[in-house]
Design an enzyme around this catalytic site. Structure first.
Site, short mmCIF file in Angstrom:
data_model
loop_
_atom_site.label_atom_id
_atom_site.label_comp_id
_atom_site.label_asym_id
_atom_site.label_seq_id
_atom_site.Cartn_x
_atom_site.Cartn_y
_atom_site.Cartn_z
N LEU A 164 7.20 -5.14 19.50
CA LEU A 164 6.39 -6.33 19.70
C LEU A 164 6.98 -7.56 19.02
CD1 LEU A 164 2.79 -4.86 19.29
CD2 LEU A 164 4.13 -5.16 21.38
N ASN A 165 7.70 -7.37 17.93
CA ASN A 165 8.33 -8.47 17.23
C ASN A 165 9.58 -7.92 16.55
OD1 ASN A 165 9.11 -10.26 15.03
ND2 ASN A 165 7.17 -11.33 15.31
N LYS A 200 11.74 -9.20 14.62
CA LYS A 200 11.94 -9.58 13.22
C LYS A 200 11.09 -8.74 12.28
CE LYS A 200 12.59 -13.89 12.23
NZ LYS A 200 12.40 -15.35 11.97
N GLU A 259 6.90 4.24 9.44
CA GLU A 259 7.31 5.42 8.68
C GLU A 259 8.77 5.80 8.95
OE1 GLU A 259 4.90 6.18 6.80
OE2 GLU A 259 3.06 5.72 7.86
N GLY A 271 0.81 -1.20 0.00
CA GLY A 271 0.00 0.00 0.00
C GLY A 271 0.85 1.26 0.00
#
Length: 736
Positions: A628-629, A631, A702, A235
């Site tokens: 949170l992750n 990777k 961003e 997107g």
């Protein structure tokens, strides 16, 4: 109930839970759907940039094989303009009159039995134009200038007095071109009416906005519209607005009383789904000889379409980036005969940071100071506009740890002083930030009789990892293994979610999931509140923890029982709970809500004879709050970094000034980096959870792009002594 402090699932580099579906081809994108009796649509675009249609002849198109209808402004019904949204006004409704406002404007839609028949018939539509001279340049004196519509200009102190007191004043004009969102997946819409009820499959980053907008435009109840987008092929902001092709597909489906599918072509992607608007920025910075900033003045003007309200204030970041007593930022827009702009990764900051961070580098050289040192010297410990401490800010650590990882100390200060054989070597850096953005969001969580959890919200995952991180978060909060949790999204019938954009979805959605999961545990405690058989009888939420599918008392983990046992004993198939997140407010918390911060370090190599520019390596040090992750967060920074390299060196949407036609609207002509252009990249995360919200994220989508263009430009100056103030940086600018 314990939260995330001692968690083991959140933060782990878990593989994407949706990866098996994607790599096996089982993930269904909008383009993959098909329905019995489905017709296909193709668009007719204008071949002038400004004027009127004196006549439009659809006779040959209607007579073509398989054609069901052709809709033009002469046959289209009156459509309402879409509503005001969180991102501003909706684009104008299509086919409402004979005016042409930009090249490629949708002036007709053809519906046929097959896509090939529709495209063929679209070429048979004949249009007679009355062309007028288009306005295509922000410097054109005929362009209407739009004052700052959102009141985001800022002023503190007295910049004129500040410049008078400055020992050194640096000023320059920086320009950035139009860039076009180019997700790999072509934007697709399928619309199907059932009476007044409507189902839409769409390549959107915001299903609820599509539902609300279509309800307004077609004057039907919002409750009868369902928008589906479980998978979106990228997107970068292109799916944030309800574009005219979506409206036209819905209109066509109502006209032919059959499902209708429309897939944009790649050239149509350049004129139909927005683009990063170009900018011309004048920036002026005053400093003492010791490198203390005294005044910053930043004026920006960007392009906007003739009847659109998209707005990107490119200068506002300059108001909060440094501890400077006198600052003025002003943004204006010039109305042009161009397609409607829209958000593209790191909107506004992507353009504004190029000017600000390049100019800061110029000041450093002017006063003879290390570019890293001048940024540390003018570090803003509190928000300069609000005068409040940040809810979190680890930018100083980003500078220091990033510099160490990069090897900044090996830099020799004199431009052109570093070489590797025939290559000139340059080091550049930029300090970066992206503002806090979060809006209300809702989620629903359920635990079923088999002990599995089902959590959902009408968000989208555009490849950022939303499926995965929300699965991890829900598993952590409910004390389950990730294999026991299913997270669903992409359906407007689910609880409300804002758009995937602005680095705001993870924070809004995570806090809604957090609230839903806590409320769900409370629901289980309510069930057993008066249960004499339960070891959790009369337990309060703050007295319990959840582990391995069990709720247990914190003081005695043996005192507890599983979700399965509670549901079975009380004859329940499942329990559900809703949660919502509310954006934190600075005035209520007494601190400035912080977005992400970071520092970008870049090494470039330049062949002085050929003007070849190569980015050799990039180090990104990022303060993104709670990760949170690791990777998927690293993947976001890497992807954003590639986008920043692309903005700096490759991307430029070229509009022919004679006709208004986009001259490079294909992947063969629109330059983007390929694997050979992508260097070694190193990403490190610093700082910790943000204090403003329960989950503590700040977003990383961003920030990966912000500042890359400036860092590359600064490295080019260090390598060559040549200051580049116009993007993209091209060979002709580097021929020494």
């Amino acid at each position: 109930m314990t939260t995330l402090e001692a968690g083991t699932i959140v933060g782990a580099g878990l593989d994407r839970v949706d990866a098996p579906l994607k790599v096996t081809g089982a993930a269904q994108y909008p383009n993959d759907f098909s329905f019995p009796g489905m017709a296909h649509a193709a668009l007719v675009g204008s071949t002038i940039a400004a004027g009127r249609m004196r006549g439009i002849d659809v006779t040959d198109a209607l007579a073509a094989p398989g054609v069901l209808t052709v809709i033009t402004h002469l046959t289209a019904p009156k459509l309402e303009r879409g509503p005001m949204t969180l991102l501003g006004g909706s684009p104008p409704a299509p086919l409402q009159d004979d005016r042409v406002l930009h090249y490629g404007q949708h002036i007709a839609i053809v519906v046929a039995e097959s896509s090939e028949q529709a495209r063929h018939a679209a070429r048979l539509v004949r249009v007679e134009y009355e062309a007028t001279e288009a306005v295509l340049d922000v410097d054109d004196p005929r362009a209407e200038i739009v004052e700052n519509p959102w009141g985001l200009d800022t002023e503190r102190g007295d910049v004129n007095a500040g410049f008078a007191q400055s020992d050194v004043v640096v000023e320059g004009t920086y320009t950035t071109p139009d860039n076009t969102n180019n997700p790999l997946g072509l934007m697709t819409t399928i619309a199907s009416w059932h009476g007044d009820a409507l189902t839409v499959h769409d390549s959107t980053q915001w299903p609820h906005n599509v539902r609300t907008s279509l309800a307004t435009i077609f004057k039907v109840p919002e409750s009868g519209i369902r928008v589906l987008a479980p998978f979106v092929g990228g997107g970068f902001g292109a799916g944030l607005r309800v574009w005219s092709h979506v409206i036209l597909t819905v209109l066509a489906a109502r006209e032919v009383k059959r499902p209708v599918k429309l897939v944009l072509t790649r050239p149509e992607m350049f004129t139909s789904v927005g683009h990063r608007p170009n900018s011309v920025q004048q920036i002026k910075i005053g400093s003492t000889r010791d490198g203390d900033l005294v005044a910053i003045e930043h004026h920006g003007i960007s392009s906007v379409a003739m009847e659109d309200d998209d707005y990107e204030p490119v200068s506002v970041g300059s108001a909060v980036s440094y501890a400077c007593p006198n600052v003025l930022t002003v943004d204006r827009q010039a109305r042009l005969n161009i397609p409607c702009p829209g958000s593209m990764r790191a909107p506004a900051e992507g353009q504004g940071s190029f000017a600000l961070e390049s100019a800061i580098d110029e000041v450093a050289y002017a006063v003879g100071m290390d570019p890293l040192e001048i940024r540390l010297r003018n570090y803003a410990e509190e928000n300069p506009v609000l005068g409040l401490p940040w809810s979190s800010k680890a930018l100083r650590e980003c500078y220091l740890e990033g510099a160490e990882r990069f090897g900044w100390s090996r830099r020799t200060p004199e431009p052109g002083s570093m070489r590797d054989g025939r290559w000139l070597v340059g080091y550049g850096l930029a300090g970066v930030s992206y503002p806090f953005y979060q809006v209300p969001c809702q989620a629903r969580a359920s635990v079923r009789r088999d002990g599995s959890a089902y959590v959902r919200s009408a968000a989208t995952d555009i490849g950022t990892g939303t499926y995965t991180v929300m699965t991890q978060l829900a598993a952590e909060l409910l004390g389950l293994d990730v294999t026991q949790v299913r997270f669903d999204l992409g359906d407007s019938d689910m609880p409300y979610s804002p758009q995937a954009g602005g680095s705001g979805l993870t924070g809004a959605l995570a806090n809604a999931v957090h609230a839903a999961c806590r409320r769900l545990v409370q629901e289980f405690l309510d069930v057993v509140r008066d249960d004499t058989e339960s070891p959790l009888r009369a337990a309060a939420l703050d007295d319990v923890a959840v582990t391995d599918g069990r709720i247990h008392r914190i003081t005695d983990p043996e005192q507890g029982e599983s979700y399965v046992d509670i549901l079975a004993r009380h004859g329940l198939e499942e329990l559900s709970a809703d949660g919502r997140s509310t954006p934190p407010r600075s005035e209520e918390l007494g601190m400035a809500i912080a977005g992400a911060f970071g520092a970008k370090f870049v090494e470039v190599r330049i062949d002085p004879d050929l003007g070849l520019l190569r980015v050799a390596r990039v180090v990104s040090a990022i303060d993104g709050g709670r990760i949170l992750n690791e990777k998927t967060a690293t993947s976001q920074i890497v992807g954003g970094t590639v986008g920043g390299i692309s903005q700096a060196m490759f991307e430029e949407t070229a509009t022919d000034q004679g006709t208004g036609r986009i001259a490079n609207a294909t992947f063969g002509d629109y330059l983007m980096p390929v694997n050979a252009d992508v260097p070694d990249m190193d990403t490190l995360f610093v700082g910790g959870p943000d204090r403003a919200t329960a989950v503590g994220t700040k977003g990383v989508g961003e920030i990966g792009l912000v500042g890359l263009a400036a860092a590359i430009g600064n490295a080019v100056f260090h390598a060559t002594g040549r200051r580049i103030r116009s993007l993209p940086i091209t060979i002709d600018q580097l021929m020494l």
